[in-house]
Write an enzyme that holds these catalytic residues in place. Structure first.
Site, PDB file in Angstrom:
ATOM      1  N   LYS A 135      -6.129  18.379  18.357  1.00  0.00           N
ATOM      2  CA  LYS A 135      -5.707  18.799  19.688  1.00  0.00           C
ATOM      3  C   LYS A 135      -5.953  20.296  19.950  1.00  0.00           C
ATOM      4  O   LYS A 135      -7.043  20.644  20.344  1.00  0.00           O
ATOM      5  CB  LYS A 135      -4.262  18.381  19.929  1.00  0.00           C
ATOM      6  CG  LYS A 135      -4.148  16.855  19.993  1.00  0.00           C
ATOM      7  CD  LYS A 135      -3.003  16.334  20.819  1.00  0.00           C
ATOM      8  CE  LYS A 135      -3.200  14.865  21.138  1.00  0.00           C
ATOM      9  NZ  LYS A 135      -2.350  13.955  20.403  1.00  0.00           N
ATOM     10  N   ASP A 174       1.136  14.467   9.840  1.00  0.00           N
ATOM     11  CA  ASP A 174       0.293  14.470  11.034  1.00  0.00           C
ATOM     12  C   ASP A 174       0.812  15.532  11.998  1.00  0.00           C
ATOM     13  O   ASP A 174       1.753  15.314  12.750  1.00  0.00           O
ATOM     14  CB  ASP A 174       0.307  13.075  11.675  1.00  0.00           C
ATOM     15  CG  ASP A 174      -0.577  13.005  12.928  1.00  0.00           C
ATOM     16  OD1 ASP A 174      -0.947  14.073  13.446  1.00  0.00           O
ATOM     17  OD2 ASP A 174      -0.851  11.880  13.385  1.00  0.00           O
ATOM     18  N   PHE A 204       3.211   7.713  16.170  1.00  0.00           N
ATOM     19  CA  PHE A 204       1.947   7.619  16.913  1.00  0.00           C
ATOM     20  C   PHE A 204       0.884   8.392  16.146  1.00  0.00           C
ATOM     21  O   PHE A 204       1.072   9.560  15.824  1.00  0.00           O
ATOM     22  CB  PHE A 204       2.064   8.179  18.338  1.00  0.00           C
ATOM     23  CG  PHE A 204       0.751   8.091  19.073  1.00  0.00           C
ATOM     24  CD1 PHE A 204       0.377   6.918  19.715  1.00  0.00           C
ATOM     25  CD2 PHE A 204      -0.145   9.153  19.075  1.00  0.00           C
ATOM     26  CE1 PHE A 204      -0.858   6.810  20.356  1.00  0.00           C
ATOM     27  CE2 PHE A 204      -1.385   9.063  19.709  1.00  0.00           C
ATOM     28  CZ  PHE A 204      -1.731   7.875  20.356  1.00  0.00           C
TER      29      PHE A 204
HETATM   30  C1  LIG Z   1      -2.870  12.657  19.824  1.00  0.00           C
HETATM   31  C2  LIG Z   1      -2.427  12.314  18.468  1.00  0.00           C
HETATM   32  C3  LIG Z   1      -3.289  11.670  17.544  1.00  0.00           C
HETATM   33  C4  LIG Z   1      -4.665  11.166  17.932  1.00  0.00           C
HETATM   34  O1  LIG Z   1      -5.524  12.168  18.353  1.00  0.00           O
HETATM   35  P1  LIG Z   1      -6.808  11.808  19.250  1.00  0.00           P
HETATM   36  O2  LIG Z   1      -7.570  13.099  19.287  1.00  0.00           O
HETATM   37  O3  LIG Z   1      -6.314  11.368  20.588  1.00  0.00           O
HETATM   38  O4  LIG Z   1      -7.537  10.727  18.533  1.00  0.00           O
HETATM   39  C5  LIG Z   1      -2.816  11.457  16.268  1.00  0.00           C
HETATM   40  N1  LIG Z   1      -1.587  11.839  15.903  1.00  0.00           N
HETATM   41  C6  LIG Z   1      -0.732  12.446  16.755  1.00  0.00           C
HETATM   42  C7  LIG Z   1       0.619  12.848  16.277  1.00  0.00           C
HETATM   43  C8  LIG Z   1      -1.108  12.686  18.073  1.00  0.00           C
HETATM   44  O5  LIG Z   1      -0.255  13.244  18.930  1.00  0.00           O
END
Ligand SMILES: *Cc1c(COP(=O)(O)O)cnc(C)c1O
Length: 405
Positions: free
Chosen positions: A259, A230, A145
């Site tokens: 986040k 990520d 994701f």
């Molecule tokens: C939440 C998330 C994203 C996307 O972040 P947003 O601020 O919602 O665009 C990308 N990668 C991972 C692993 C995430 O958990």
């Protein structure tokens, strides 16, 4: 303007009538938060076990972050990058020292950081690695994701995230997560990057086999492929280390954070990179009106500071270790697996149980807010400021719900 009082059910009704239905929230309307706790409009208190998908690692309304944000809000909010601001250099300096990075690209959302990283490794591929025009490939993992934009859902393997959103962006290859040979076999001379989560969060806290990332690091270095990790969800203390990559003792070429970077007060994300990749960007080639704004920088600086100074990363490791062991000990027939690292924990139910949502509803009734991820998995990810007493309180209530089911 004086607002006329609106009842909880009326609020839910308005939301349902006027809002796009791209979420299916629990029917709890929150109005206040402090530390691990949130309160609904009827005055009920809940322990937040989601932390806004790990965006409030520092706890709700952390006073130091709030203070930094309010002070900055009173001084200067936005300059655009057409001019410089006096918070950005401090933000750069502090985030580079904290994460041992050499260059930063500030963004707002995580998806924007992912998109930016993809653009940068493509450009690096053409200008430095020597890939022929329009041929760059980025390898990603199945069930990963990374966000919701067109390019990101282009390489998603979740049918719900993709259906009827095409046509999609080309240039991606998908390999299984946790399989080093699959990655190596997928690499061609056109491969510029490998984008991967250290632990797959949305997929249900999937931890790769030990040694996977060491192997990934070697393969990427051998083939001159940029390793993009990520850490938007798993990073910033969630797994008991500042970055989840540290569990395997490796370093990415590009690290994506977001986040919790501003403690839930403001959307702040960033691409952190070795100097080679981000150095390909020249003025005008990429940008963001709000990226790197002074309010974002000041808030993020305080959020990073309290994460370290208040021992939240160590606390995540300690409480997570304890919570995981206790949960593993209370396995009932419904539970298929309990796994996690730090305070990123999943309880997976057998498919016959009929989904984890039912448990989320019951946990809500006893004062814990959780969200299922995919159908059968319950994720437990409270703020990293949680105390042992609060963990024990959560365990008591989880046990009640599991045993009474
Ligand atoms: C939440 C998330 C994203 C996307 O972040 P947003 O601020 O919602 O665009 C990308 N990668 C991972 C692993 C995430 O958990």
């Amino acid at each position: 303007m004086i607002e006329t009082p609106v009842s909880t059910s009326e609020m839910i009704g308005i939301e349902s009538e006027l809002g796009a239905h791209n979420y299916d929230p629990l029917d709890v309307v929150l109005t206040r938060g402090e530390g691990v706790w949130v309160w609904d409009t009827d005055g009920n208190r809940y322990l937040d076990c989601l932390s806004a998908y790990s965006a409030v690692n520092q706890g709700h309304c952390h006073p130091e972050i709030r203070k930094a944000m309010v002070e900055q809000a009173e001084r200067l909010s936005l300059t655009s990058r057409a001019f410089r601001n006096d918070q950005l250099p401090h933000f750069y300096d502090e985030i580079c020292k904290l994460t041992r990075s050499s260059k930063v690209l500030p963004t707002n959302t995580g998806a924007e950081a992912v998109e930016s990283a993809i653009k940068c490794v493509r450009k690096w591929g053409y200008e430095v690695k020597g890939v022929s025009e329009e041929c760059a490939e980025v390898i990603v993992c199945a069930n990963g994701f990374h966000g919701r934009t067109i390019s990101i859902v282009s390489f998603s393997t979740d049918p719900t995230a993709r259906k009827n959103f095409g046509p999609f962006t080309p240039g991606f290859k998908i390999v299984p997560f946790g399989d080093g040979s699959a990655l190596e076999n997928a690499i061609t001379p056109n491969t510029v990057g490998f984008l991967v989560e250290p632990i797959q969060g949305e997929a249900g806290v999937i931890i790769p086999p030990k040694g996977y990332f060491k192997q990934v690091r070697e393969i990427c270095s051998q083939h001159n492929v940029m390793l993009i990790i990520d850490e938007i969800q798993a990073g910033l203390g969630r797994t008991g280390k500042l970055l989840a990559e540290e569990h395997e003792g490796i370093e990415a070429d590009l690290t994506l954070v977001g986040k919790a970077l501003a403690g839930g007060y403001y959307p702040v994300s960033a691409v952190l990179s070795n100097s080679e990749v981000l150095s390909v960007l020249r003025p005008g080639e990429h940008g963001s009106t709000f990226g790197g704004n002074p309010l974002a920088c000041a808030t993020a600086r305080a959020a990073m500071r309290v994460l370290v100074e208040e021992g939240m990363i160590e606390n995540s490791a300690d409480q997570g270790h304890y919570l995981l062991a206790e949960l593993a000990g209370m396995r009932t027939n419904q539970v298929k697996d309990v796994r996690g690292r730090g305070l990123m924990i999943a309880v997976e139910f057998h498919p016959e149980v009929g989904g984890a949502r039912r448990f989320c509803e019951k946990l809500k009734d006893v004062g814990l807010l959780c969200k299922e991820t995919h159908k059968n998995t319950l994720r437990l990810a409270p703020p990293l400021v949680i105390t042992r007493d609060q963990v024990d309180w959560a365990l008591e209530n989880i046990e009640k719900v599991l045993r009474l089911d």
